[in-house]
Design a protein around this motif. Structure first.
Motif, PDB file in Angstrom:
ATOM      1  N   VAL A   1     -43.087   4.199 -34.500  1.00 52.46           N
ATOM      2  CA  VAL A   1     -44.158   3.355 -33.966  1.00 52.46           C
ATOM      3  C   VAL A   1     -45.123   4.229 -33.173  1.00 52.46           C
ATOM      4  CG1 VAL A   1     -42.762   1.260 -33.878  1.00 52.46           C
ATOM      5  CG2 VAL A   1     -42.791   2.804 -31.917  1.00 52.46           C
ATOM      6  N   PRO A   2     -46.409   3.808 -33.097  1.00 47.12           N
ATOM      7  CA  PRO A   2     -47.401   4.654 -32.436  1.00 47.12           C
ATOM      8  C   PRO A   2     -47.358   4.613 -30.919  1.00 47.12           C
ATOM      9  CG  PRO A   2     -48.430   2.683 -33.345  1.00 47.12           C
ATOM     10  CD  PRO A   2     -47.005   2.670 -33.803  1.00 47.12           C
ATOM     11  N   ARG A   3     -46.881   3.512 -30.326  1.00 41.37           N
ATOM     12  CA  ARG A   3     -46.876   3.379 -28.870  1.00 41.37           C
ATOM     13  C   ARG A   3     -45.498   2.923 -28.410  1.00 41.37           C
ATOM     14  NH1 ARG A   3     -51.649   3.026 -26.361  1.00 41.37           N
ATOM     15  NH2 ARG A   3     -50.393   3.842 -24.648  1.00 41.37           N
ATOM     16  N   PRO A   4     -45.071   3.313 -27.218  1.00 40.93           N
ATOM     17  CA  PRO A   4     -43.711   3.021 -26.782  1.00 40.93           C
ATOM     18  C   PRO A   4     -43.564   1.646 -26.144  1.00 40.93           C
ATOM     19  CG  PRO A   4     -44.804   4.385 -25.153  1.00 40.93           C
ATOM     20  CD  PRO A   4     -45.772   4.237 -26.296  1.00 40.93           C
ATOM     21  N   LEU A   5     -42.325   1.303 -25.856  1.00 44.15           N
ATOM     22  CA  LEU A   5     -41.981   0.092 -25.133  1.00 44.15           C
ATOM     23  C   LEU A   5     -42.775   0.025 -23.828  1.00 44.15           C
ATOM     24  CD1 LEU A   5     -39.694  -2.215 -25.227  1.00 44.15           C
ATOM     25  CD2 LEU A   5     -38.553  -0.806 -23.515  1.00 44.15           C
ATOM     26  N   GLY A   6     -43.291  -1.173 -23.512  1.00 48.14           N
ATOM     27  CA  GLY A   6     -44.036  -1.364 -22.275  1.00 48.14           C
ATOM     28  C   GLY A   6     -45.540  -1.224 -22.417  1.00 48.14           C
ATOM     29  N   THR A   7     -46.020  -0.684 -23.533  1.00 47.43           N
ATOM     30  CA  THR A   7     -47.460  -0.561 -23.750  1.00 47.43           C
ATOM     31  C   THR A   7     -48.086  -1.954 -23.774  1.00 47.43           C
ATOM     32  OG1 THR A   7     -47.144   1.442 -25.050  1.00 47.43           O
ATOM     33  CG2 THR A   7     -49.246   0.312 -25.290  1.00 47.43           C
TER      34      THR A   7
ATOM     35  N   THR B   1     -47.746  -7.288 -24.791  1.00 48.94           N
ATOM     36  CA  THR B   1     -46.928  -6.138 -24.402  1.00 48.94           C
ATOM     37  C   THR B   1     -45.882  -5.836 -25.465  1.00 48.94           C
ATOM     38  OG1 THR B   1     -47.178  -6.734 -22.067  1.00 48.94           O
ATOM     39  CG2 THR B   1     -45.417  -5.188 -22.606  1.00 48.94           C
ATOM     40  N   VAL B   2     -45.691  -4.564 -25.758  1.00 50.13           N
ATOM     41  CA  VAL B   2     -44.630  -4.136 -26.669  1.00 50.13           C
ATOM     42  C   VAL B   2     -43.287  -4.287 -25.952  1.00 50.13           C
ATOM     43  CG1 VAL B   2     -43.666  -2.227 -28.002  1.00 50.13           C
ATOM     44  CG2 VAL B   2     -46.155  -2.504 -27.845  1.00 50.13           C
TER      45      VAL B   2
ATOM     46  N   GLY C   1     -21.357 -18.520 -18.204  1.00 51.36           N
ATOM     47  CA  GLY C   1     -21.216 -19.966 -18.110  1.00 51.36           C
ATOM     48  C   GLY C   1     -22.477 -20.740 -18.419  1.00 51.36           C
ATOM     49  N   GLU C   2     -23.583 -20.065 -18.706  1.00 51.48           N
ATOM     50  CA  GLU C   2     -24.822 -20.770 -19.012  1.00 51.48           C
ATOM     51  C   GLU C   2     -25.126 -20.640 -20.500  1.00 51.48           C
ATOM     52  OE1 GLU C   2     -28.200 -20.166 -16.545  1.00 51.48           O
ATOM     53  OE2 GLU C   2     -27.016 -19.675 -14.766  1.00 51.48           O
ATOM     54  N   CYS C   3     -25.527 -21.740 -21.077  1.00 52.62           N
ATOM     55  CA  CYS C   3     -25.865 -21.755 -22.502  1.00 52.62           C
ATOM     56  C   CYS C   3     -27.373 -21.609 -22.634  1.00 52.62           C
ATOM     57  CB  CYS C   3     -25.374 -23.055 -23.138  1.00 52.62           C
ATOM     58  SG  CYS C   3     -25.656 -23.109 -24.923  1.00 52.62           S
ATOM     59  N   LEU C   4     -27.820 -20.424 -22.971  1.00 51.49           N
ATOM     60  CA  LEU C   4     -29.239 -20.146 -23.105  1.00 51.49           C
ATOM     61  C   LEU C   4     -29.550 -19.721 -24.528  1.00 51.49           C
ATOM     62  CD1 LEU C   4     -29.793 -18.034 -19.836  1.00 51.49           C
ATOM     63  CD2 LEU C   4     -30.340 -20.449 -20.186  1.00 51.49           C
ATOM     64  N   PRO C   5     -30.769 -20.040 -25.035  1.00 52.54           N
ATOM     65  CA  PRO C   5     -31.122 -19.630 -26.403  1.00 52.54           C
ATOM     66  C   PRO C   5     -31.156 -18.116 -26.570  1.00 52.54           C
ATOM     67  CG  PRO C   5     -33.032 -20.505 -25.236  1.00 52.54           C
ATOM     68  CD  PRO C   5     -31.844 -20.824 -24.399  1.00 52.54           C
ATOM     69  N   GLU C   6     -31.412 -17.408 -25.495  1.00 45.85           N
ATOM     70  CA  GLU C   6     -31.404 -15.946 -25.515  1.00 45.85           C
ATOM     71  C   GLU C   6     -31.151 -15.452 -24.095  1.00 45.85           C
ATOM     72  OE1 GLU C   6     -35.195 -13.783 -25.742  1.00 45.85           O
ATOM     73  OE2 GLU C   6     -36.197 -15.730 -25.879  1.00 45.85           O
ATOM     74  N   PRO C   7     -30.681 -14.208 -23.929  1.00 46.26           N
ATOM     75  CA  PRO C   7     -30.465 -13.698 -22.580  1.00 46.26           C
ATOM     76  C   PRO C   7     -31.782 -13.612 -21.807  1.00 46.26           C
ATOM     77  CG  PRO C   7     -29.410 -12.306 -24.238  1.00 46.26           C
ATOM     78  CD  PRO C   7     -30.288 -13.247 -24.968  1.00 46.26           C
ATOM     79  N   VAL C   8     -31.661 -13.604 -20.498  1.00 47.46           N
ATOM     80  CA  VAL C   8     -32.822 -13.323 -19.662  1.00 47.46           C
ATOM     81  C   VAL C   8     -33.249 -11.883 -19.940  1.00 47.46           C
ATOM     82  CG1 VAL C   8     -33.628 -13.027 -17.298  1.00 47.46           C
ATOM     83  CG2 VAL C   8     -32.141 -14.955 -17.875  1.00 47.46           C
ATOM     84  N   SER C   9     -34.522 -11.700 -20.263  1.00 46.77           N
ATOM     85  CA  SER C   9     -35.039 -10.361 -20.602  1.00 46.77           C
ATOM     86  C   SER C   9     -36.051  -9.930 -19.563  1.00 46.77           C
ATOM     87  CB  SER C   9     -35.693 -10.369 -21.990  1.00 46.77           C
ATOM     88  OG  SER C   9     -34.747 -10.698 -22.986  1.00 46.77           O
ATOM     89  N   LEU C  10     -35.823  -8.779 -18.980  1.00 47.84           N
ATOM     90  CA  LEU C  10     -36.717  -8.223 -17.966  1.00 47.84           C
ATOM     91  C   LEU C  10     -37.280  -6.898 -18.464  1.00 47.84           C
ATOM     92  CD1 LEU C  10     -34.606  -8.790 -14.718  1.00 47.84           C
ATOM     93  CD2 LEU C  10     -36.378 -10.273 -15.659  1.00 47.84           C
ATOM     94  N   LEU C  11     -38.595  -6.792 -18.466  1.00 48.44           N
ATOM     95  CA  LEU C  11     -39.255  -5.532 -18.804  1.00 48.44           C
ATOM     96  C   LEU C  11     -39.554  -4.800 -17.515  1.00 48.44           C
ATOM     97  CD1 LEU C  11     -40.585  -3.682 -20.963  1.00 48.44           C
ATOM     98  CD2 LEU C  11     -42.718  -4.898 -20.503  1.00 48.44           C
ATOM     99  N   VAL C  12     -39.034  -3.590 -17.405  1.00 45.95           N
ATOM    100  CA  VAL C  12     -39.202  -2.786 -16.200  1.00 45.95           C
ATOM    101  C   VAL C  12     -40.136  -1.625 -16.502  1.00 45.95           C
ATOM    102  CG1 VAL C  12     -38.016  -1.439 -14.430  1.00 45.95           C
ATOM    103  CG2 VAL C  12     -36.840  -3.349 -15.531  1.00 45.95           C
ATOM    104  N   GLU C  13     -41.172  -1.479 -15.683  1.00 44.57           N
ATOM    105  CA  GLU C  13     -42.044  -0.313 -15.741  1.00 44.57           C
ATOM    106  C   GLU C  13     -42.051   0.314 -14.352  1.00 44.57           C
ATOM    107  OE1 GLU C  13     -45.883  -0.758 -18.107  1.00 44.57           O
ATOM    108  OE2 GLU C  13     -45.400  -2.835 -17.583  1.00 44.57           O
ATOM    109  N   SER C  14     -41.579   1.514 -14.240  1.00 42.94           N
ATOM    110  CA  SER C  14     -41.474   2.179 -12.949  1.00 42.94           C
ATOM    111  C   SER C  14     -42.195   3.512 -12.972  1.00 42.94           C
ATOM    112  CB  SER C  14     -39.994   2.394 -12.583  1.00 42.94           C
ATOM    113  OG  SER C  14     -39.875   3.060 -11.343  1.00 42.94           O
ATOM    114  N   ARG C  15     -42.979   3.760 -11.939  1.00 38.65           N
ATOM    115  CA  ARG C  15     -43.665   5.034 -11.780  1.00 38.65           C
ATOM    116  C   ARG C  15     -43.368   5.576 -10.389  1.00 38.65           C
ATOM    117  NH1 ARG C  15     -44.016   3.708 -16.221  1.00 38.65           N
ATOM    118  NH2 ARG C  15     -45.818   3.620 -17.612  1.00 38.65           N
ATOM    119  N   LEU C  16     -42.813   6.762 -10.336  1.00 31.37           N
ATOM    120  CA  LEU C  16     -42.564   7.426  -9.064  1.00 31.37           C
ATOM    121  C   LEU C  16     -43.777   8.272  -8.686  1.00 31.37           C
ATOM    122  CD1 LEU C  16     -38.885   8.595  -9.661  1.00 31.37           C
ATOM    123  CD2 LEU C  16     -39.675   6.505  -8.549  1.00 31.37           C
ATOM    124  N   PRO C  17     -43.876   8.683  -7.408  1.00 28.27           N
ATOM    125  CA  PRO C  17     -44.949   9.624  -7.065  1.00 28.27           C
ATOM    126  C   PRO C  17     -44.910  10.831  -7.991  1.00 28.27           C
ATOM    127  CG  PRO C  17     -43.846   8.855  -5.081  1.00 28.27           C
ATOM    128  CD  PRO C  17     -43.049   8.327  -6.242  1.00 28.27           C
TER     129      PRO C  17
END
Length: 431
Positions: free
Chosen positions: A32-38, A24-25, A198-214
């Protein structure tokens, strides 16, 4: 990933039970030829569903996906253009893609094939969203069946995905709600990063969101040649298309069968009924192609008072000026009149019904992306002046060509403007 779901059920590797990885991108830089989430699915046999770059980096991504299937781990790969190594996998357009690669699995913290099948089985008219964790410290996904109504603080699945422990107004969940809900309710794709305090993490928590409405609604008023050409163009853009005309003999023609709905009703009454029933919203587009004042004026009077995304109307510049005067007399405010796209469409030099449909579709896309005026130097016809059709301006003697594409409702005053009765090319338009 959501774009692959319609094809998942017929993809042989998944149906036959092969192990698969999803690439996944999750980051882009430059052109770039395709967007985020492809996304692209890769089977253990190296078969592929989807594409990330149109061919520039697919081979290297397949190899990385096969490695992920062999060792069971997730990985990130970055692909950019390398002027030093002509044989390196990269983007010739000069941009960069960051690719997250994850094996599909059944264990904890894994995106599951069953999750994707569940999403694929939802009714096409319904909305859906997928929230995936794509950082190095976690994995998994949450399916959101109703993005417009989703409450982050009440989601046990999202709390588990974030490692927040429980639902409620904790700092992690509050940060997630502030960033996720606008994407979900807007039907957009985005990457959200959350750094728990307060948490020591190597990187932030990353969430990829893909939403489609009717699907957003497009209401086409006018069962004529232009309406018939616009229906398939609008369907291609993903609209739920309704054609409405007060004349049964026009509305009930077979050429409108591709529309999702066909209504035989007076346009302004139909629109008012739809608005009262809650079937119009801020994503609705309205195209008035009737080109008849007895339909246009009351319809536009109603349309311009609604909170909708787009209102466009066909008409020559002369008929547009007369329509504006009539709407002002009917009490429509100037700020509402400024929302009217008339003459309708982008200035592409369109003449035939098919070309006009492309022009209108282009303006719908530009309006939706807030990019009107940026498509190949074209500007909205409502913001331009002079001849609508460049053909008419350069072929002064082609009066037959300039008039034979008009809707039958055009009045003689729209075709003629001089005492000799000769057609005025710049006014003899579909608009």
């Amino acid at each position: 990933m959501l774009d692959l779901l319609p094809h998942l059920g017929t993809w042989r590797p998944a149906a036959s039970g092969q192990r698969c990885a999803v690439a996944t991108v999750v980051g882009t830089a430059g052109s770039v030829p395709r967007p985020l989430g492809t996304s692209m699915l890769v089977s253990e046999a190296g078969e592929v569903l989807g594409s990330l770059s149109g061919g520039c980096v697919e081979g290297a991504v397949v190899e990385a996906a096969l490695e992920a299937l062999r060792d069971g781990g997730t990985r990130r790969e970055f692909f950019g253009y390398s002027a030093d190594d002509a044989f390196a996998a990269g983007l010739t357009c000069g941009g960069g893609l960051e690719i997250h690669i994850e094996p599909l699995g059944t264990g904890p913290g894994r995106l599951r094939l069953e999750t994707l099948y569940a999403l694929a089985g939802r009714p096409p008219a319904g909305g859906a969203a997928l929230i995936r964790r794509v950082d190095a410290g976690g994995g998994g996904a949450v399916v959101v069946p109703d993005p417009a109504a989703f409450q982050v603080l009440q989601s046990a699945g999202l709390a588990a995905l974030l490692g927040a422990g429980s639902t409620g107004a904790g700092p992690v969940m509050l940060a997630a709600a502030a960033q996720l809900e606008p994407l979900l309710r807007g039907g957009r794709t985005g990457l959200v990063r959350i750094a728990p305090a307060g948490e020591c993490l190597p990187e932030p928590v990353s969430l990829l969101v893909e939403s489609r409405l009717p699907a957003a609604r497009l209401l086409i008023f006018g069962a004529n040649d232009f309406g018939a050409a616009l229906v398939p163009a609008a369907k291609l853009l993903g609209f739920h298309v309704t054609v409405c005309d007060a004349r049964p003999a026009f509305a009930q023609q077979d050429r409108f069968s591709a529309a999702d709905e066909v209504a035989t009703a007076w346009p302004h009454r139909y629109l008012a009924d739809q608005a009262r029933a809650g079937r119009t919203d801020a994503r609705t587009a309205i195209c008035v192609l009737t080109h008849d004042p007895k339909f246009d004026v009351p319809l536009l009077q109603a349309a311009l008072r609604l909170d909708v995304a787009y209102v466009g109307a066909m008409g020559s510049r002369r008929s547009h000026r007369g329509r504006i005067d009539a709407l002002r007399q009917a009490g429509v405010a100037d700020e509402d009149l400024a929302r009217l796209h008339s003459p309708i469409g982008l200035d592409l030099g369109a003449v035939t019904p098919g070309e006009v449909a492309v022009s209108i579709a282009a303006e719908l896309v530009a309006s939706r992306s807030k990019a009107a005026g940026l498509a190949q130097g074209s500007v909205s016809l409502k913001d331009a002046s002079g001849p609508i059709h460049h053909y008419a301006a350069t072929h002064q003697n082609s009066s037959l060509h300039a008039s034979d594409h008009h809707d039958s409702n055009l009045h003689a005053s729209d075709h003629h403007d001089n005492s000799a009765g000769m057609p005025e090319p710049q006014e003899a338009q579909w608009t």
